[in-house]
Design a protein around this motif. Structure first.
Motif, PDB file in Angstrom:
ATOM      1  N   GLN A 175       0.835  -1.191   0.000  1.00  0.00           N
ATOM      2  CA  GLN A 175       0.000   0.000   0.000  1.00  0.00           C
ATOM      3  C   GLN A 175       0.873   1.246   0.000  1.00  0.00           C
ATOM      4  N   MET A 176       0.272   2.352  -0.363  1.00  0.00           N
ATOM      5  CA  MET A 176       1.023   3.600  -0.438  1.00  0.00           C
ATOM      6  C   MET A 176       0.155   4.768   0.018  1.00  0.00           C
ATOM      7  N   LYS A 177       0.844   5.886   0.265  1.00  0.00           N
ATOM      8  CA  LYS A 177       0.160   7.142   0.547  1.00  0.00           C
ATOM      9  C   LYS A 177      -0.072   7.861  -0.774  1.00  0.00           C
ATOM     10  N   ALA A 178      -1.275   8.395  -0.955  1.00  0.00           N
ATOM     11  CA  ALA A 178      -1.606   9.097  -2.196  1.00  0.00           C
ATOM     12  C   ALA A 178      -2.679  10.133  -1.918  1.00  0.00           C
ATOM     13  N   VAL A 179      -2.698  11.182  -2.736  1.00  0.00           N
ATOM     14  CA  VAL A 179      -3.677  12.257  -2.607  1.00  0.00           C
ATOM     15  C   VAL A 179      -4.747  12.083  -3.683  1.00  0.00           C
ATOM     16  N   PHE A 180      -5.970  11.878  -3.252  1.00  0.00           N
ATOM     17  CA  PHE A 180      -7.085  11.664  -4.170  1.00  0.00           C
ATOM     18  C   PHE A 180      -7.990  12.893  -4.213  1.00  0.00           C
ATOM     19  N   VAL A 181      -8.459  13.222  -5.416  1.00  0.00           N
ATOM     20  CA  VAL A 181      -9.547  14.175  -5.578  1.00  0.00           C
ATOM     21  C   VAL A 181     -10.825  13.352  -5.617  1.00  0.00           C
ATOM     22  N   GLU A 182     -11.649  13.503  -4.587  1.00  0.00           N
ATOM     23  CA  GLU A 182     -12.853  12.671  -4.491  1.00  0.00           C
ATOM     24  C   GLU A 182     -14.054  13.326  -5.153  1.00  0.00           C
ATOM     25  N   GLU A 183     -14.041  14.640  -5.248  1.00  0.00           N
ATOM     26  CA  GLU A 183     -15.030  15.373  -6.027  1.00  0.00           C
ATOM     27  C   GLU A 183     -14.426  16.721  -6.388  1.00  0.00           C
ATOM     28  N   PHE A 184     -14.853  17.276  -7.515  1.00  0.00           N
ATOM     29  CA  PHE A 184     -14.286  18.530  -7.979  1.00  0.00           C
ATOM     30  C   PHE A 184     -14.706  19.674  -7.066  1.00  0.00           C
ATOM     31  N   GLY A 185     -13.796  20.616  -6.875  1.00  0.00           N
ATOM     32  CA  GLY A 185     -14.104  21.755  -6.017  1.00  0.00           C
ATOM     33  C   GLY A 185     -12.848  22.327  -5.384  1.00  0.00           C
ATOM     34  N   GLY A 186     -12.968  22.788  -4.152  1.00  0.00           N
ATOM     35  CA  GLY A 186     -11.888  23.441  -3.449  1.00  0.00           C
ATOM     36  C   GLY A 186     -10.774  22.498  -3.035  1.00  0.00           C
ATOM     37  N   ALA A 187      -9.689  23.095  -2.534  1.00  0.00           N
ATOM     38  CA  ALA A 187      -8.527  22.311  -2.127  1.00  0.00           C
ATOM     39  C   ALA A 187      -8.871  21.284  -1.065  1.00  0.00           C
ATOM     40  N   LYS A 202       5.619  -0.900 -18.960  1.00  0.00           N
ATOM     41  CA  LYS A 202       5.394   0.145 -17.968  1.00  0.00           C
ATOM     42  C   LYS A 202       6.517   0.157 -16.932  1.00  0.00           C
ATOM     43  N   VAL A 203       6.613   1.296 -16.222  1.00  0.00           N
ATOM     44  CA  VAL A 203       7.642   1.480 -15.207  1.00  0.00           C
ATOM     45  C   VAL A 203       6.989   1.984 -13.927  1.00  0.00           C
ATOM     46  N   LEU A 204       7.342   1.362 -12.804  1.00  0.00           N
ATOM     47  CA  LEU A 204       6.876   1.821 -11.498  1.00  0.00           C
ATOM     48  C   LEU A 204       7.987   2.643 -10.862  1.00  0.00           C
ATOM     49  N   VAL A 205       7.672   3.877 -10.496  1.00  0.00           N
ATOM     50  CA  VAL A 205       8.661   4.792  -9.926  1.00  0.00           C
ATOM     51  C   VAL A 205       8.298   5.104  -8.485  1.00  0.00           C
ATOM     52  N   ARG A 206       9.265   4.951  -7.589  1.00  0.00           N
ATOM     53  CA  ARG A 206       9.119   5.386  -6.198  1.00  0.00           C
ATOM     54  C   ARG A 206       9.465   6.865  -6.154  1.00  0.00           C
ATOM     55  N   LEU A 207       8.448   7.702  -5.936  1.00  0.00           N
ATOM     56  CA  LEU A 207       8.613   9.143  -6.050  1.00  0.00           C
ATOM     57  C   LEU A 207       9.210   9.758  -4.788  1.00  0.00           C
ATOM     58  N   HIS A 208      10.068  10.745  -4.996  1.00  0.00           N
ATOM     59  CA  HIS A 208      10.611  11.539  -3.895  1.00  0.00           C
ATOM     60  C   HIS A 208      10.126  12.982  -3.946  1.00  0.00           C
ATOM     61  N   ALA A 209       9.639  13.413  -5.090  1.00  0.00           N
ATOM     62  CA  ALA A 209       9.106  14.765  -5.226  1.00  0.00           C
ATOM     63  C   ALA A 209       8.135  14.812  -6.397  1.00  0.00           C
ATOM     64  N   ALA A 210       7.163  15.694  -6.282  1.00  0.00           N
ATOM     65  CA  ALA A 210       6.192  15.908  -7.360  1.00  0.00           C
ATOM     66  C   ALA A 210       6.050  17.397  -7.599  1.00  0.00           C
ATOM     67  N   GLY A 211       5.949  17.790  -8.847  1.00  0.00           N
ATOM     68  CA  GLY A 211       5.729  19.192  -9.173  1.00  0.00           C
ATOM     69  C   GLY A 211       4.254  19.515  -9.161  1.00  0.00           C
ATOM     70  N   ILE A 212       3.931  20.759  -8.794  1.00  0.00           N
ATOM     71  CA  ILE A 212       2.545  21.225  -8.828  1.00  0.00           C
ATOM     72  C   ILE A 212       2.397  22.188  -9.994  1.00  0.00           C
ATOM     73  N   ASN A 213       1.545  21.841 -10.934  1.00  0.00           N
ATOM     74  CA  ASN A 213       1.264  22.691 -12.083  1.00  0.00           C
ATOM     75  C   ASN A 213      -0.069  23.395 -11.889  1.00  0.00           C
ATOM     76  N   GLU A 214      -0.166  24.634 -12.382  1.00  0.00           N
ATOM     77  CA  GLU A 214      -1.410  25.380 -12.205  1.00  0.00           C
ATOM     78  C   GLU A 214      -2.587  24.673 -12.881  1.00  0.00           C
ATOM     79  N   LEU A 215      -2.312  23.932 -13.946  1.00  0.00           N
ATOM     80  CA  LEU A 215      -3.390  23.178 -14.592  1.00  0.00           C
ATOM     81  C   LEU A 215      -4.024  22.198 -13.613  1.00  0.00           C
ATOM     82  N   GLU A 216      -3.233  21.661 -12.707  1.00  0.00           N
ATOM     83  CA  GLU A 216      -3.761  20.701 -11.732  1.00  0.00           C
ATOM     84  C   GLU A 216      -4.758  21.358 -10.783  1.00  0.00           C
ATOM     85  N   LEU A 217      -4.567  22.642 -10.502  1.00  0.00           N
ATOM     86  CA  LEU A 217      -5.533  23.349  -9.676  1.00  0.00           C
ATOM     87  C   LEU A 217      -6.855  23.504 -10.402  1.00  0.00           C
ATOM     88  N   ARG A 218      -6.790  23.736 -11.724  1.00  0.00           N
ATOM     89  CA  ARG A 218      -8.022  23.843 -12.498  1.00  0.00           C
ATOM     90  C   ARG A 218      -8.704  22.481 -12.629  1.00  0.00           C
TER      91      ARG A 218
END
Length: 333
Positions: free
Chosen positions: A11-23, A41-57
């Motif tokens: 199992q892993m930690k992950a951030v889910f958007v459960e419904e569209f709306g605010g943060a 396919k490739v499975l990557v163990r992430l150490h950092a993720a970038g935040i793009n403004e498109l993701e906020l939209r």
């Protein structure tokens, strides 16, 4: 096939958007299944993720087929965990960054097509690697669409944003004769200068247009990268050089123009979108970035850092800040 099928009950930690709306609609789960690795396919163990403004939209109102719940994130950096059958371009243990993977990067692991995984230069940290994919690939795509060549002058409208900073640094590193930028805050203008711009203009100043014209000269500027075309388009057409190129990489509203303004200069206006790049084009862009790091002229600027657990705060910070100052990263422990 369910890509989130459990792999050895991991199992892993992950951030889910459960419904569209605010943060606040983003939910951190600690029991999300690690994506299953299949052929190619490739499975990557992430150490950092970038935040793009498109993701906020996307989080706010959805975009192009996103169906809740889903994990946000289009770029990140980490270490290859596992590769599927037929993957020859990387191996477990490789330091890599990923661009537009299959599963989101606001997580401890992501699954990506092999041709979306690229070697991370040893001179870059994982946080810096997470800044590369969307901004730098997008900026390179735009310069290519502009037929940029060594010796051209370049103006980046909205230069203190993530794509803008990448464009300034790339134009300088690839041999632009002069690089100009615009930004609305003093801190933003300072960063744009640090990234290699010769002149940076405050678009909020009353005499902004006259200042720009005086700096670029009567012949105009060869290439304009436009991040807010509905605001700047008429001015861009006025200051672009004869046979110059305006490349649209962003907008917020509707705009219009008089085509005669293009006819008299034989200038071109074109759009640019990273999503239309094929595997070969992306690999060429990666090679350019890798060479830039190797030669010492490419160094991503980290605009902010938040831990994955503070993802809600990171989005609110971007939404409320008074001006763009680079790209924010999420650190994943």
């Amino acid at each position: 096939m369910n890509l989130f099928e459990m792999a050895e009950s991991t199992q892993m930690k992950a951030v889910f958007v459960e419904e569209f709306g605010g943060a606040e609609n983003m939910k951190i789960k600690t029991d999300a299944p690690v994506p299953r690795v299949v052929a190619g396919k490739v499975l990557v163990r992430l150490h950092a993720a970038g935040i793009n403004e498109l993701e906020l939209r996307i989080r706010s109102r959805g975009w192009r087929g996103f169906i809740t719940p889903f994990v946000l994130g289009m770029d990140g950096a980490g270490v290859v965990e596992t590769v599927g059958d037929g993957v020859m371009t990387c191996k477990p243990g490789d330091r890599v960054y990923v661009c537009q993977p299959i599963t989101g990067t606001y997580a401890e692991y992501c699954l990506a097509d092999a041709d979306r995984v690229y070697k991370l230069h040893d001179k870059l940290s994982f946080e810096e690697g997470a800044l590369l994919p969307i901004p730098y690939f997008s900026a390179l795509r735009a310069l290519t669409r502009a037929h940029f060549q060594r010796g051209d002058s370049v103006l980046v409208q909205g230069a203190s944003g993530a794509v803008g900073l990448a464009a300034v640094q790339l134009a300088r590193g690839l041999g632009a004769s002069r690089v100009f930028g615009t930004a609305g805050s003093e801190r933003g203008r300072q960063i744009v200068r640090e990234m290699g711009a010769d002149d940076v203009f405050d678009y909020k100043e009353r005499d902004f247009k006259e200042t720009v014209k005086a700096a670029i000269g009567p012949k105009g500027v060869n290439v304009i990268l436009e991040t807010n075309v509905d605001v700047n388009f008429h001015f861009d057409l006025e200051i672009v050089s004869k046979h110059g190129h305006i490349v649209i990489v962003g907008k917020r509203g509707i705009t219009s123009c008089d085509p005669q303004e293009m006819v008299t200069k034989e200038s071109t206006v074109t759009g640019s979108a990273l999503f239309f790049c094929d595997t070969e084009a992306r690999l060429d862009m990666h090679d350019t970035l890798y060479r830039g790091v190797e030669e010492g002229w490419l160094k991503p600027y980290i605009g902010g850092r938040f831990k994955l657990d503070d993802v809600i705060a990171s989005h609110r910070d971007i939404e409320t800040r008074s001006g763009a100052t680079g790209k924010t990263v999420l650190t994943i422990e």
